[in-house]
Design an enzyme around this catalytic site. Structure first.
Site, PDB file in Angstrom:
ATOM      1  N   CYS A   1       0.808  -1.225   0.000  1.00  0.00           N
ATOM      2  CA  CYS A   1       0.000   0.000   0.000  1.00  0.00           C
ATOM      3  C   CYS A   1       0.841   1.275   0.000  1.00  0.00           C
ATOM      4  O   CYS A   1       0.296   2.372  -0.070  1.00  0.00           O
ATOM      5  CB  CYS A   1      -0.942  -0.005   1.193  1.00  0.00           C
ATOM      6  SG  CYS A   1      -1.913  -1.523   1.303  1.00  0.00           S
TER       7      CYS A   1
ATOM      8  N   LYS B   1      -9.756   7.713   1.819  1.00  0.00           N
ATOM      9  CA  LYS B   1     -10.244   6.338   1.723  1.00  0.00           C
ATOM     10  C   LYS B   1     -11.668   6.200   2.241  1.00  0.00           C
ATOM     11  O   LYS B   1     -12.340   5.214   1.941  1.00  0.00           O
ATOM     12  CB  LYS B   1      -9.304   5.394   2.472  1.00  0.00           C
ATOM     13  CG  LYS B   1      -7.923   5.253   1.818  1.00  0.00           C
ATOM     14  CD  LYS B   1      -7.054   4.264   2.582  1.00  0.00           C
ATOM     15  CE  LYS B   1      -5.678   4.124   1.951  1.00  0.00           C
ATOM     16  NZ  LYS B   1      -4.835   5.329   2.156  1.00  0.00           N
TER      17      LYS B   1
ATOM     18  N   HIS C   1      -2.977   7.986   5.830  1.00  0.00           N
ATOM     19  CA  HIS C   1      -3.176   6.667   5.234  1.00  0.00           C
ATOM     20  C   HIS C   1      -4.585   6.206   5.559  1.00  0.00           C
ATOM     21  O   HIS C   1      -5.284   5.711   4.684  1.00  0.00           O
ATOM     22  CB  HIS C   1      -2.122   5.703   5.772  1.00  0.00           C
ATOM     23  CG  HIS C   1      -2.109   4.379   5.101  1.00  0.00           C
ATOM     24  ND1 HIS C   1      -2.043   4.233   3.734  1.00  0.00           N
ATOM     25  CD2 HIS C   1      -2.169   3.109   5.610  1.00  0.00           C
ATOM     26  CE1 HIS C   1      -2.051   2.944   3.424  1.00  0.00           C
ATOM     27  NE2 HIS C   1      -2.140   2.247   4.541  1.00  0.00           N
TER      28      HIS C   1
ATOM     29  N   HIS D   1      -9.754   1.739  -0.353  1.00  0.00           N
ATOM     30  CA  HIS D   1      -8.295   1.612  -0.323  1.00  0.00           C
ATOM     31  C   HIS D   1      -7.820   1.073  -1.667  1.00  0.00           C
ATOM     32  O   HIS D   1      -8.052  -0.090  -1.994  1.00  0.00           O
ATOM     33  CB  HIS D   1      -7.893   0.673   0.813  1.00  0.00           C
ATOM     34  CG  HIS D   1      -6.421   0.648   1.098  1.00  0.00           C
ATOM     35  ND1 HIS D   1      -5.478   1.232   0.284  1.00  0.00           N
ATOM     36  CD2 HIS D   1      -5.727   0.102   2.138  1.00  0.00           C
ATOM     37  CE1 HIS D   1      -4.286   1.045   0.776  1.00  0.00           C
ATOM     38  NE2 HIS D   1      -4.411   0.368   1.915  1.00  0.00           N
TER      39      HIS D   1
ATOM     40  N   GLU E   1      -1.463   5.187  13.351  1.00  0.00           N
ATOM     41  CA  GLU E   1      -1.133   6.419  12.642  1.00  0.00           C
ATOM     42  C   GLU E   1      -1.424   7.634  13.519  1.00  0.00           C
ATOM     43  O   GLU E   1      -0.650   8.602  13.533  1.00  0.00           O
ATOM     44  CB  GLU E   1      -1.904   6.509  11.327  1.00  0.00           C
ATOM     45  CG  GLU E   1      -1.487   7.705  10.486  1.00  0.00           C
ATOM     46  CD  GLU E   1      -2.098   7.719   9.094  1.00  0.00           C
ATOM     47  OE1 GLU E   1      -1.643   8.527   8.261  1.00  0.00           O
ATOM     48  OE2 GLU E   1      -3.036   6.933   8.837  1.00  0.00           O
TER      49      GLU E   1
END
Length: 416
Positions: free
Chosen positions: A168, A340, A308, A345, A319
């Site tokens: 990713c 996202k 992310h 994703h 995160e």
């Protein structure tokens, strides 16, 4: 490093996207700022036996508008998405690549998984008809570097030609490494980004089996919910995000529109677990710190973080912890949001489409929201720009991407 080394400045002059909410930058951006979800029921195959039946598919995609039928027959879906987005990005940049030295033009467009569609199709042929009937195009269509390979052929780009495959983090690494090639004087223009076309029976089954996906099948558009207490996994997306990186003086000389400048890039490894982030997001902390140091910035210089933000329990918490550790007191006035929540994703393409969102945020002074953040997780207590886009002067942005295998990448871009 040479003592006399002075890196060249690198800017972004072109954007191209294929996404679950639109196959051009304007449609993509308008969907984001309006909080429109691209998640729905998967239509490509029968999902009745799957624990997850939803995804963020590319819709109304006609690659023949830009790519010849002959070439399309030699491309898996992930390559079609990448090639189409590259045509969009080159056109947007205004570059006449045919007038340039081909050795000054490079390509790094990676994929996290590669050609799953052709793999499944040809495996069926092998089982039903035998090895002699497997297509001679099988391997060239399967291998991950064929996105970069086809793009280099289409544009006669004979400079650096690489493929990054870091799950990713792929697109963010691809753009970061392309930035380095230009900064070092090894290219003047790089076509860079990521692509993914893994919405296939095996792709979906694999992610279902590790329980990574949301099972909110009755409410597809509410399934991707980063930082929400009721998040239960990510939603698989597909598409491509490609940017044109250009040496600043080269862009300035031709009067190019410059979206933003790439100031810094960081990449680290967790060295911890195949799929789970390191406790406290320590790898992400080092990565963000490296990107800031590479950019010559302090934490308080960043105006916005494109997270992310996958909508998985471990990632969102990790995160958040990492951002707190790196940005300390500045987090009190630092907006953070996750695209996202709307597009799912996109795996290896995620960092590419998200950096495009960052460029448009700088251009327009609008931060896209994190939708579906109805019940914030107490462990995720930052300003995630919930529900509605926010007008805000944004000059310096960080974009994060973290992947399986403990691979991390962060980019810092800024207005010029």
């Amino acid at each position: 490093m040479r003592k006399d080394y002075s890196p060249r400045r690198v800017v972004i002059t072109g954007l191209g996207v294929v996404s679950p909410v639109g196959n051009c930058v304007d449609d993509f951006w308008n969907a984001l700022v309006n909080g429109k979800s691209g998640v729905g029921y998967i239509t490509k195959f029968d999902t009745s036996g799957y624990s997850t039946r939803i995804g963020a598919e590319v819709k109304n995609f006609d690659p023949s508008v830009r790519i010849s039928k002959k070439d399309l027959k030699r491309m898996d879906d992930f390559v079609r998405y990448a090639a189409y987005a590259s045509f969009e990005a080159v056109e947007d940049s205004g570059l006449d690549l045919s007038s340039m030295d081909p050795f000054s033009i490079g390509v790094i467009v990676g994929s996290g998984i590669g050609g799953l569609t052709v793999l499944e199709e040809q495996h069926k042929v092998l089982l039903e008809k035998g090895p002699s009937r497997v297509s001679p195009l099988f391997i060239p269509m399967l291998i991950t570097n064929m996105a970069s390979g086809h793009i280099s052929i289409l544009f006669n780009a004979s400079g650096p030609n690489l493929c990054v495959a870091t799950a990713c983090s792929t697109a963010t690494h691809s753009i970061g490494e392309s930035y380095r090639h230009i900064a070092l004087g090894e290219a003047d223009v790089m076509i860079a980004g990521g692509t993914e076309g893994a919405t296939t029976p095996m792709g979906l089954a694999g992610f279902c089996s590790i329980k990574a996906l949301s099972q909110r099948n009755d409410e597809p558009q509410r399934a991707s919910r980063p930082f929400d207490a009721e998040r239960d996994g990510f939603v698989m997306g597909e598409g491509a995000g490609v940017v044109i990186l250009e040496e600043y003086e080269h862009a300035k000389k031709r009067g190019a529109r410059i979206y933003c400048e790439v100031l810094g890039y960081g990449c680290t490894g967790d060295a911890y677990h195949m799929t789970a982030p390191a406790p406290g997001g320590i790898g992400a902390q080092r990565c963000m710190t490296m990107a800031l140091q590479n950019a010559g910035l302090n934490p308080e210089d960043i105006d916005y973080i494109n997270a992310h933000g996958t909508s998985t329990p471990l990632n969102d918490k990790g995160e958040t912890e990492a951002i707190k550790q790196v940005f300390k007191s500045h987090v009190a006035k630092l907006p953070v949001s996750s695209n996202k929540s709307m597009i799912g994703h996109l795996l290896g393409a995620a960092g590419g489409v998200e950096l495009i969102a960052c460029a448009k945020t700088i251009e327009n002074g609008i931060i896209p929201p994190t939708i579906n953040l109805d019940n914030p997780d107490p462990d995720c207590d930052l300003d995630y720009v919930p529900h509605v886009a926010r007008e805000c002067r944004v000059k310096k942005v960080m974009s994060n991407s973290f992947g399986f295998g403990g691979t991390n990448a962060s980019l810092v871009v800024a207005s010029v």
